[in-house]
Design an enzyme around this catalytic site. Structure first.
Site, PDB file in Angstrom:
ATOM      1  CG  ASP A 298      -2.252   0.676   0.922  1.00 19.18           C
ATOM      2  OD1 ASP A 298      -2.459   1.128  -0.222  1.00 19.18           O
ATOM      3  OD2 ASP A 298      -3.096   0.747   1.835  1.00 19.18           O
ATOM      4  NE  ARG A 489      -5.962  -6.831   7.456  1.00 19.67           N
ATOM      5  CZ  ARG A 489      -5.751  -7.231   6.201  1.00 19.67           C
ATOM      6  NH1 ARG A 489      -6.536  -6.791   5.226  1.00 19.67           N
ATOM      7  NH2 ARG A 489      -4.775  -8.052   5.912  1.00 19.67           N
TER       8      ARG A 489
END
Length: 565
Positions: A298, A489
């Site tokens: 990312d 997460r």
């Protein structure tokens, strides 16, 4: 993320609220002012309950200064009424307000919470959460827990997950009376993370879990005390500690693409670009922070897009090295993972990589095609994708739409249509979007949705969304929003400046759709002497001067430029 020409008709500026140019200029100025002289963009990470609860237990164990304990406990007390149920549970257990987490529905709560994470992470995240509850809860409960070494498989994990998994294994083995299941190599791995001067890889959560794993060994007491001191160096004013020390690289790349999209001067973008070029890792990628070595898809992808948009000549070698780094991640399914080759491919990371590869599209035709095929196959029937690094469903959608459109508007029409339908149907009555269906509107989800809707013809939902978005703007030009980033997460963490960045990025994409935008002739260089190519409708007139422009850029960027793909 960068702005590219949609090849669609322009929208009349009169359809949008008259405050749009002034609001955009204020926000652009705020983001530009946040860029340090050295080009860094430092957006502090706010305190979080998970790390603060783990730290509180370590403070109790080490007896370090009562004032630190009082401040952490104060932060957790304030979180007893948090809107997030798991935060309430963790704070309650950490403050010893319950005797047994299972008596308070922890099992059902974990089941609901873990549905927010990608399916391939579910087992590992459950082990983590159950071990954290054991660390925070009463010792008698932990001693009764079963211990299965197979639950701590470290195969094909990136370094952070590997260390975290070993730390959880060691901690739970000690708590449940299975210390003999821990090998010397595992302890050495954990001890090695404590040898540097700061928090290992900038990851405070992993750092605290390592300390908990080592806490039962008296010969490591000095290391434990030193490790707690490292964590306390990042204690926030509210008494808590954050998930990570900082996310300065992510803040820099998102600020950069937003400033580029909205017409910021070349000088401020060049400062960010030089800072990023200097921080490139030896393998060609970028990590989320200068404090970490592990690169990710990312940060690498958005850095490449920004550097290309700002000055493809100045940063040519840096971009080429970044692209080579991306090649190594792509899997046989055409997709890209987040951290290491061979890990499961993810839709959002694949979209990020395809967008980056498109800056040299002619060199990456087959890689782009493979990535787009993966995205089309990964899309759900309702137009969404698997959960990614944002709690907002619109984050992965907007990035996938940009990636799919990178090779032309006619490809994968069904994929694009489903994504756009999901966004249109998700718009709330106030004009904004929430993170998930039924959630109240928030600025950052609205920004994500607006970027996507700038790739279609109807300006009406965009006009309503912009009105809602600007209602979140403060007097200082910044944007108020709920947090949406996830790590580990599916835990939320808050970097407030990202709402500014993505709102400005959305307004930049909108600016590219407004009528009368100027286009850069093909072949025009994007060096420091080039002229402005930003749409006039987003430049605020100076007070008392009709039609004058302010805040213009010195070089054209992708705004108004036909996609190279």
């Amino acid at each position: 993320m960068r702005v590219r020409d949609t090849r669609l008709p322009g929208w009349p500026a009169e359809l949008f609220v008259p405050e749009l140019p002034v609001a955009t200029a204020r926000l652009r100025r705020r983001v530009a002012d946040s860029v340090c002289p050295d080009g860094a963009v430092r957006g502090p990470c706010r305190s979080r309950v998970l790390e603060s609860a783990l730290l509180l237990r370590l403070l109790e164990r080490t007896g370090i200064e009562a004032d630190h304990h009082r401040r952490v406990a104060g932060f957790l007390t304030d979180c007893l009424h948090s809107a997030e149920p798991l935060d309430r549970l963790l704070a309650t257990i950490a403050l010893r307000h319950v005797g047994d987490p299972c008596e308070h529905g922890a099992g059902d709560l974990l089941d609901r919470f873990l549905k927010r994470a990608p399916a391939f992470l579910n087992t590992r995240k459950r082990v983590m959460l159950e071990t954290v509850l054991a660390l925070l809860g009463p010792p008698r409960r932990a001693a009764c827990r079963p211990f299965d070494p197979r639950a701590f498989d470290t195969g094909n994990l990136h370094p952070w997950a590997h260390v975290q998994t070993v730390a959880l294994k060691v901690a739970l083995a000690d708590l449940s009376g299975h210390a003999d299941e821990v090998g010397p190599a595992e302890l050495r791995l954990l001890v090695d993370t404590q040898q540097g001067p700061g928090v290992w890889e900038g990851n405070i959560l992993v750092h605290l879990l390592v300390l908990h794993a080592l806490a039962a060994r008296p010969y490591l007491d000095a290391l434990l005390v030193n490790g707690v001191a490292k964590a306390l160096a990042h204690q926030r004013d509210d008494g808590g500690v954050p998930f990570v020390t900082d996310t300065d690289t992510w803040c820099a790349v998102t600020a950069g693409v937003a400033l580029d999209a909205s017409g910021a001067p070349y000088d401020v973008r060049r400062r960010i670009g030089d800072h990023l070029a200097a921080g490139q890792r030896s393998g060609g990628g970028w990590s989320y922070t200068d404090a970490a070595v592990l690169a990710d898809v990312d940060d690498t992808s958005v850095a490449i897009e920004f550097l290309h948009a700002t000055d493809p000549v100045r940063y040519r070698r840096t971009i080429d090295a970044g692209l080579r780094a991306l090649w190594s991640y792509q899997g046989p399914d055409g997709g890209f993972p987040t951290y290491i080759a061979g890990a499961p491919s993810e839709a959002c990371m694949t979209a990020a990589a395809v967008n980056a590869l498109s800056v040299r599209a002619s060199r990456h035709v087959q890689r782009i095609i493979a990535g787009r095929r993966f995205l089309a196959a990964a899309q759900h029937p309702d137009g969404t994708f698997e959960p990614d690094w944002s709690r907002s469903r619109y984050h992965a959608i907007f990035r996938a739409l940009l990636a799919i459109d990178a090779c032309g508007p006619d490809a994968y029409r069904a994929t694009v249509k489903r994504a756009l339908v999901a966004i249109r149907e998700g718009q709330n009555s106030d004009g904004g979007w929430g993170q998930q269906p039924g959630d109240p509107s928030d600025a950052i989800s609205t920004a994500y949705a607006l970027i996507a809707l700038c790739r279609q013809n109807d300006p009406r939902p965009v006009a309503r969304g912009v009105e809602h978005l600007l209602s979140a703007q403060r007097g200082d030009g910044g944007i108020d929003s709920v947090p949406d980033m996830l790590g580990t997460r599916p835990f939320l963490y808050a970097i407030p400046c990202l709402a500014d960045h993505f709102t400005l990025l959305a307004l930049g994409h909108l600016g590219n759709r407004l009528a009368l935008r100027s286009h850069r002739p093909a072949g025009t260089p994007r060096g420091s002497g080039a002229s402005s190519a930003h749409p006039t409708a987003l430049h605020a007139p100076a007070p008392g001067t009709a039609g004058s422009r302010s805040g213009g850029r010195n070089t054209p960027t992708q705004t108004g430029e036909r996609s190279p793909a």
